[in-house]
Scaffold this motif. Structure first.
Motif, PDB file in Angstrom:
ATOM      1  N   ARG A 137       2.773  -6.173 -12.426  1.00 49.51           N
ATOM      2  CA  ARG A 137       2.282  -6.230 -13.814  1.00 49.51           C
ATOM      3  C   ARG A 137       0.853  -5.707 -13.913  1.00 49.51           C
ATOM      4  O   ARG A 137       0.532  -4.908 -14.800  1.00 49.51           O
ATOM      5  CB  ARG A 137       2.339  -7.662 -14.334  1.00 49.51           C
ATOM      6  N   LYS A 138      -0.017  -6.176 -13.020  1.00 52.05           N
ATOM      7  CA  LYS A 138      -1.427  -5.756 -13.042  1.00 52.05           C
ATOM      8  C   LYS A 138      -1.551  -4.250 -12.803  1.00 52.05           C
ATOM      9  O   LYS A 138      -2.298  -3.563 -13.494  1.00 52.05           O
ATOM     10  CB  LYS A 138      -2.224  -6.521 -11.978  1.00 52.05           C
ATOM     11  N   ASN A 139      -0.831  -3.758 -11.813  1.00 54.59           N
ATOM     12  CA  ASN A 139      -0.909  -2.328 -11.493  1.00 54.59           C
ATOM     13  C   ASN A 139      -0.364  -1.473 -12.629  1.00 54.59           C
ATOM     14  O   ASN A 139      -0.934  -0.427 -12.960  1.00 54.59           O
ATOM     15  CB  ASN A 139      -0.169  -2.021 -10.195  1.00 54.59           C
ATOM     16  N   TYR A 140       0.728  -1.912 -13.243  1.00 56.07           N
ATOM     17  CA  TYR A 140       1.289  -1.157 -14.358  1.00 56.07           C
ATOM     18  C   TYR A 140       0.327  -1.177 -15.557  1.00 56.07           C
ATOM     19  O   TYR A 140       0.104  -0.150 -16.204  1.00 56.07           O
ATOM     20  CB  TYR A 140       2.660  -1.692 -14.773  1.00 56.07           C
ATOM     21  N   ASP A 152       1.900   3.414 -14.887  1.00 57.27           N
ATOM     22  CA  ASP A 152       2.759   4.214 -14.009  1.00 57.27           C
ATOM     23  C   ASP A 152       3.998   3.397 -13.641  1.00 57.27           C
ATOM     24  O   ASP A 152       3.905   2.386 -12.946  1.00 57.27           O
ATOM     25  CB  ASP A 152       1.981   4.609 -12.751  1.00 57.27           C
ATOM     26  N   GLU A 153       5.158   3.856 -14.102  1.00 62.83           N
ATOM     27  CA  GLU A 153       6.413   3.150 -13.835  1.00 62.83           C
ATOM     28  C   GLU A 153       6.788   3.163 -12.353  1.00 62.83           C
ATOM     29  O   GLU A 153       7.673   2.415 -11.924  1.00 62.83           O
ATOM     30  CB  GLU A 153       7.539   3.741 -14.675  1.00 62.83           C
ATOM     31  N   GLU A 181      12.020 -14.539  -2.701  1.00 65.05           N
ATOM     32  CA  GLU A 181      11.189 -15.060  -3.778  1.00 65.05           C
ATOM     33  C   GLU A 181      10.199 -13.962  -4.136  1.00 65.05           C
ATOM     34  O   GLU A 181       9.352 -13.600  -3.330  1.00 65.05           O
ATOM     35  CB  GLU A 181      10.462 -16.319  -3.332  1.00 65.05           C
ATOM     36  N   VAL A 182      10.298 -13.428  -5.350  1.00 60.76           N
ATOM     37  CA  VAL A 182       9.540 -12.246  -5.729  1.00 60.76           C
ATOM     38  C   VAL A 182       8.605 -12.573  -6.888  1.00 60.76           C
ATOM     39  O   VAL A 182       9.036 -13.092  -7.919  1.00 60.76           O
ATOM     40  CB  VAL A 182      10.497 -11.103  -6.144  1.00 60.76           C
ATOM     41  N   SER A 183       7.337 -12.258  -6.700  1.00 64.00           N
ATOM     42  CA  SER A 183       6.349 -12.395  -7.762  1.00 64.00           C
ATOM     43  C   SER A 183       6.093 -11.020  -8.365  1.00 64.00           C
ATOM     44  O   SER A 183       5.946 -10.035  -7.647  1.00 64.00           O
ATOM     45  CB  SER A 183       5.043 -12.956  -7.198  1.00 64.00           C
TER      46      SER A 183
END
Length: 127
Positions: A29-32, A37-38, A22-24
């Motif tokens: 999203r916040k860090n990007y 930074d990809e 289960e991945v959130s």
């Protein structure tokens, strides 16, 4: 790995061998958004690709990498050891070896031949 679905809370359910992860994407999203930074995305993909539920079977090898973590109660951690702290928060135990976090299950305790009290006492040494 196969993306099976996305649930109503936007968790992505990914099938990997016998596991369903289960991945959130919230933190990615916040860090990007912050860094543009990809690498945040590729790091998540790499972590998922390398993920293994297998924790070493020797207590002496893992005990120094055992910690307590807190997580919301709405996270289903059926097979993992968790203790209700408040209406919203549970305490769980994690192993931090191999640059990843793995939740600890009752099967791990059996494999290590220890009790939940032994696990708790070890984790509290890090607090």
């Amino acid at each position: 790995m196969i993306i099976e679905s996305i649930d109503e809370t936007e968790l992505i359910l990914i099938k990997k061998e016998d596991l369903t992860l289960e991945v959130s994407l919230d933190n990615v999203r916040k860090n990007y958004a912050r860094d543009k930074d990809e690498a945040h995305i590729s790091d998540l993909v790499e972590t998922l690709a390398e993920y293994s539920i297998e924790i070493p079977g020797n207590w002496d090898l893992v005990k120094n990498d055992i910690y307590i973590s807190l997580q919301p109660n709405d996270f289903e951690s059926k097979e993992f050891i968790n203790v209700n702290i408040t209406k919203e928060i549970n305490k769980v135990y994690i192993h931090t070896g191999n640059d990843r976090f793995s939740l600890i299950s009752k099967n791990d305790l059996s494999k290590w031949n220890i009790t939940e009290l032994d696990l708790d006492n070890q984790a509290k040494k890090k607090c």
